[in-house]
Design an enzyme around this catalytic site. Structure first.
Site, short mmCIF file in Angstrom:
data_model
loop_
_atom_site.label_atom_id
_atom_site.label_comp_id
_atom_site.label_asym_id
_atom_site.label_seq_id
_atom_site.Cartn_x
_atom_site.Cartn_y
_atom_site.Cartn_z
N LYS A 37 8.98 -5.24 -11.17
CA LYS A 37 9.68 -6.06 -12.17
C LYS A 37 10.90 -6.55 -11.72
O LYS A 37 11.50 -7.63 -12.37
CB LYS A 37 10.08 -4.63 -13.00
CG LYS A 37 10.73 -3.56 -12.49
CD LYS A 37 9.73 -2.50 -11.87
CE LYS A 37 10.53 -1.35 -11.05
NZ LYS A 37 9.66 -0.08 -11.30
N GLY B 258 4.89 6.61 -11.59
CA GLY B 258 3.99 7.31 -10.65
C GLY B 258 2.66 6.51 -10.32
O GLY B 258 2.50 5.49 -10.94
N LYS C 37 13.38 -4.09 -16.89
CA LYS C 37 12.17 -4.21 -17.66
C LYS C 37 12.84 -4.44 -19.08
O LYS C 37 11.92 -5.10 -19.92
CB LYS C 37 11.99 -2.45 -17.92
CG LYS C 37 11.33 -1.99 -16.46
CD LYS C 37 11.29 -0.59 -16.41
CE LYS C 37 10.47 -0.14 -15.24
NZ LYS C 37 10.78 1.43 -14.82
N GLY D 87 5.65 2.03 -16.84
CA GLY D 87 4.46 2.47 -16.10
C GLY D 87 3.09 2.23 -16.75
O GLY D 87 2.57 1.27 -17.03
N VAL E 107 2.01 2.49 -5.33
CA VAL E 107 1.17 1.86 -6.63
C VAL E 107 -0.04 1.25 -5.94
O VAL E 107 -1.12 1.22 -6.23
CB VAL E 107 2.28 0.94 -7.24
CG1 VAL E 107 1.37 -0.05 -8.24
CG2 VAL E 107 3.42 1.42 -7.69
N PHE F 192 0.88 -1.28 0.04
CA PHE F 192 0.20 0.03 -0.02
C PHE F 192 0.85 1.17 -0.03
O PHE F 192 0.91 2.26 0.91
CB PHE F 192 -0.91 -0.03 1.38
CG PHE F 192 -2.20 0.86 1.01
CD1 PHE F 192 -3.10 0.61 0.19
CD2 PHE F 192 -2.23 2.32 1.77
CE1 PHE F 192 -4.20 1.26 0.12
CE2 PHE F 192 -3.43 2.90 1.49
CZ PHE F 192 -4.47 2.56 0.59
N1 NDP Z 1 6.29 3.79 -8.13
C1 NDP Z 1 6.25 3.61 -9.46
O1 NDP Z 1 5.88 4.29 -10.14
C2 NDP Z 1 6.42 2.33 -9.93
C3 NDP Z 1 6.59 1.20 -8.94
N2 NDP Z 1 6.55 -0.24 -9.68
C4 NDP Z 1 6.85 -1.14 -8.63
O2 NDP Z 1 5.82 -1.46 -8.04
C5 NDP Z 1 6.13 -1.86 -6.57
C6 NDP Z 1 5.62 -0.97 -5.44
O3 NDP Z 1 6.31 0.24 -5.74
P1 NDP Z 1 5.73 1.56 -4.89
O4 NDP Z 1 4.56 1.44 -4.61
O5 NDP Z 1 6.45 2.77 -5.69
O6 NDP Z 1 6.86 1.05 -3.58
P2 NDP Z 1 6.36 1.85 -2.03
O7 NDP Z 1 7.92 1.77 -1.36
O8 NDP Z 1 5.89 3.30 -2.21
O9 NDP Z 1 5.43 0.72 -1.65
C7 NDP Z 1 5.79 -0.59 -1.22
C8 NDP Z 1 4.74 -1.24 -0.15
O10 NDP Z 1 5.11 -2.51 -0.20
C9 NDP Z 1 4.93 -2.83 1.16
N3 NDP Z 1 6.17 -3.77 1.49
C10 NDP Z 1 7.38 -3.79 1.19
N4 NDP Z 1 7.86 -4.93 1.80
C11 NDP Z 1 6.78 -5.85 2.04
C12 NDP Z 1 6.74 -7.05 2.72
N5 NDP Z 1 8.05 -7.52 2.73
N6 NDP Z 1 5.74 -7.46 3.15
C13 NDP Z 1 4.46 -6.80 2.95
N7 NDP Z 1 4.60 -5.72 2.50
C14 NDP Z 1 5.60 -5.11 1.89
C15 NDP Z 1 5.18 -1.48 1.90
O11 NDP Z 1 4.66 -1.49 3.25
P3 NDP Z 1 4.72 -0.53 4.37
O12 NDP Z 1 3.93 0.38 3.62
O13 NDP Z 1 4.17 -1.01 5.51
O14 NDP Z 1 6.04 0.35 4.38
C16 NDP Z 1 4.61 -0.56 1.03
O15 NDP Z 1 3.23 -0.53 1.21
C17 NDP Z 1 7.62 -2.04 -6.78
O16 NDP Z 1 8.01 -3.34 -7.24
C18 NDP Z 1 8.17 -1.22 -7.84
O17 NDP Z 1 9.31 -1.30 -8.54
C19 NDP Z 1 6.21 -0.36 -11.10
C20 NDP Z 1 5.86 0.77 -11.73
C21 NDP Z 1 5.90 2.11 -11.15
N1 LIG Z 2 10.99 3.87 -10.46
C1 LIG Z 2 10.55 3.34 -11.57
C2 LIG Z 2 9.16 3.26 -11.45
C3 LIG Z 2 8.37 2.65 -12.56
O1 LIG Z 2 8.77 1.48 -13.05
C4 LIG Z 2 10.95 4.53 -12.79
O2 LIG Z 2 11.12 5.61 -12.45
O3 LIG Z 2 10.62 4.06 -13.82
#
Ligand code: NDP
Ligand SMILES: N[C@@H](CC=O)C(=O)O
Length: 331
Positions: A104, A301, A204, A133, A14, A11
């Site tokens: 990824k 994003g 990617k 994205g 993404v 949470f």
């Molecule tokens: N941000 C982006 O634009 C993009 C991101 N992604 C991918 O999507 C995924 C999430 O990214 P993003 O949302 O930015 O990351 P964040 O760091 O914002 O959020 C990660 C979430 O995962 C939870 N989490 C991490 N480790 C664990 C675990 N071991 N057990 C349970 N929950 C866990 C965290 O919990 P808590 O809140 O408690 O810390 C947090 O809610 C990543 O793999 C990223 O590479 C892909 C495309 C775009």
């Molecule tokens: N951190 C990544 C998020 C999407 O995959 C990026 O900047 O491209």
């Protein structure tokens, strides 16, 4: 109206985006799919963080609790790194739960195995959000270029790097200030090492390689270079010469060998990727019948990534509904 039960793994940027999108687009989902989507559980790591989640939703740090939910239909995975994502997705697939992932790092390594497992278990595994994205590059390759032979893929695959390079040039921001802004906007990973070192674009690229060529090059033989060595002064010098630094990932076949590279390249305005700015990603495909196609859009994003996951979700439900009508249809 039937109900689809979904769980969110993660949470952060993404996961919260998916939560928001399901709520803001419930009506569209109802109309399109004839179902109501109910988020029944959210998996997080830190129970003490304050979150805006409805009180009837299970919020847990224990994945077993999610696996034990009766009739759970789908999980949206948006956690970080190879583990525990890989293990959780294997377990979900084993239980017959559809999976949609944005992870990824995990998928570049374990994607093939998970796809195979999902096929055996007759569940869907969707991964549009892993690459570029909100740009529908996976779907385009899978659905729209099935007969074409793709010979080359070249693209800007990391939104953070492109955003930093743009801000350093346009607004004369320091590297650190631009990175900080990318983090505030939810583009960069919490640990941005992979973004700026080229590893994120590499993952990617490997996912695209698997899709396009059915295999990946040997990882250790791929030259990976990030953007950390590019100085403000170099960017300005190139700007005066009508050139820009772009962080470009490329893959093509030479005979049977897959050639791949991830590195900054200096391009001028004749190059299609010269014009890709800010958090945008773009992927240029060379294909046997159609020629060249370039897809462009927000590469990182909250809402663009959530968009990719929701579109995956709609496709899974539609496929499921079709399968129920025509039971012999294989996944
Ligand atoms: N941000 C982006 O634009 C993009 C991101 N992604 C991918 O999507 C995924 C999430 O990214 P993003 O949302 O930015 O990351 P964040 O760091 O914002 O959020 C990660 C979430 O995962 C939870 N989490 C991490 N480790 C664990 C675990 N071991 N057990 C349970 N929950 C866990 C965290 O919990 P808590 O809140 O408690 O810390 C947090 O809610 C990543 O793999 C990223 O590479 C892909 C495309 C775009
Ligand atoms: N951190 C990544 C998020 C999407 O995959 C990026 O900047 O491209």
């Amino acid at each position: 109206m039937s109900v689809i039960k979904a769980a969110l793994l993660g949470f952060g940027t993404v996961g919260e985006g998916v939560y928001t999108a399901i709520h803001s687009h419930q009506q569209q989902l109802n109309e399109l799919l004839g179902v109501r989507v109910e988020i029944v559980a959210v998996l997080i790591r830190d129970k003490n963080k304050k979150r805006d989640i409805e009180s009837n939703i299970l919020v847990t740090t224990d994945f077993e609790e999610i696996l034990n939910i009766r009739d759970l239909d789908v999980v949206f995975e948006a956690i970080v790194g190879e583990e525990p994502g890989y293990t959780y997705l294997k377990q979900a697939i084993d239980k017959g739960i559809h999976v949609i992932t944005a992870n990824k790092v995990m998928f570049a390594k374990y994607g093939q195995e998970l796809i195979h497992k999902a096929k055996q278990r007759n569940v869907k595994l969707a991964f549009e959000a892993t690459t570029a994205g909100g740009v529908p590059i996976i779907r385009t390759i899978q659905r729209l270029l099935q007969v074409n032979r793709i010979t080359k893929v070249q693209g800007i695959l990391n939104g953070t790097s492109n955003f930093i390079l743009t801000k350093m040039r346009e607004n004369k921001l320091s590297f650190e200030a631009a990175l900080h802004l990318a983090q505030q906007k939810g583009y960069a990973e919490a640990d941005p090492t992979n973004d700026i070192s080229g590893k994120d674009a590499f993952c990617k690229l490997m996912i695209l390689s698997q899709l396009v060529f059915g295999e990946q090059p040997c990882w250790s033989e791929v030259k990976i270079e990030g953007i950390t060595s590019i100085s403000q002064q170099q960017i300005e010098e190139k700007e005066h010469q009508g050139q820009r630094y772009k962080h470009i990932a490329e893959i093509y076949k030479e005979g049977k060998l897959i050639k791949a590279s991830v590195k900054p390249i200096i391009v001028d305005s004749n190059h299609p990727l010269y014009w890709i700015e800010g958090v945008e990603n773009a992927i240029a495909l060379e294909a046997s019948l159609v020629g060249n196609i370039t897809l462009q859009g927000p590469g990182a994003g909250k809402m663009p990534t959530a968009s990719a996951m929701i579109e995956d979700f709609a496709e899974i439900v539609q496929h499921q509904q079709l399968q129920e009508k025509i039971p012999a249809l294989q996944m």
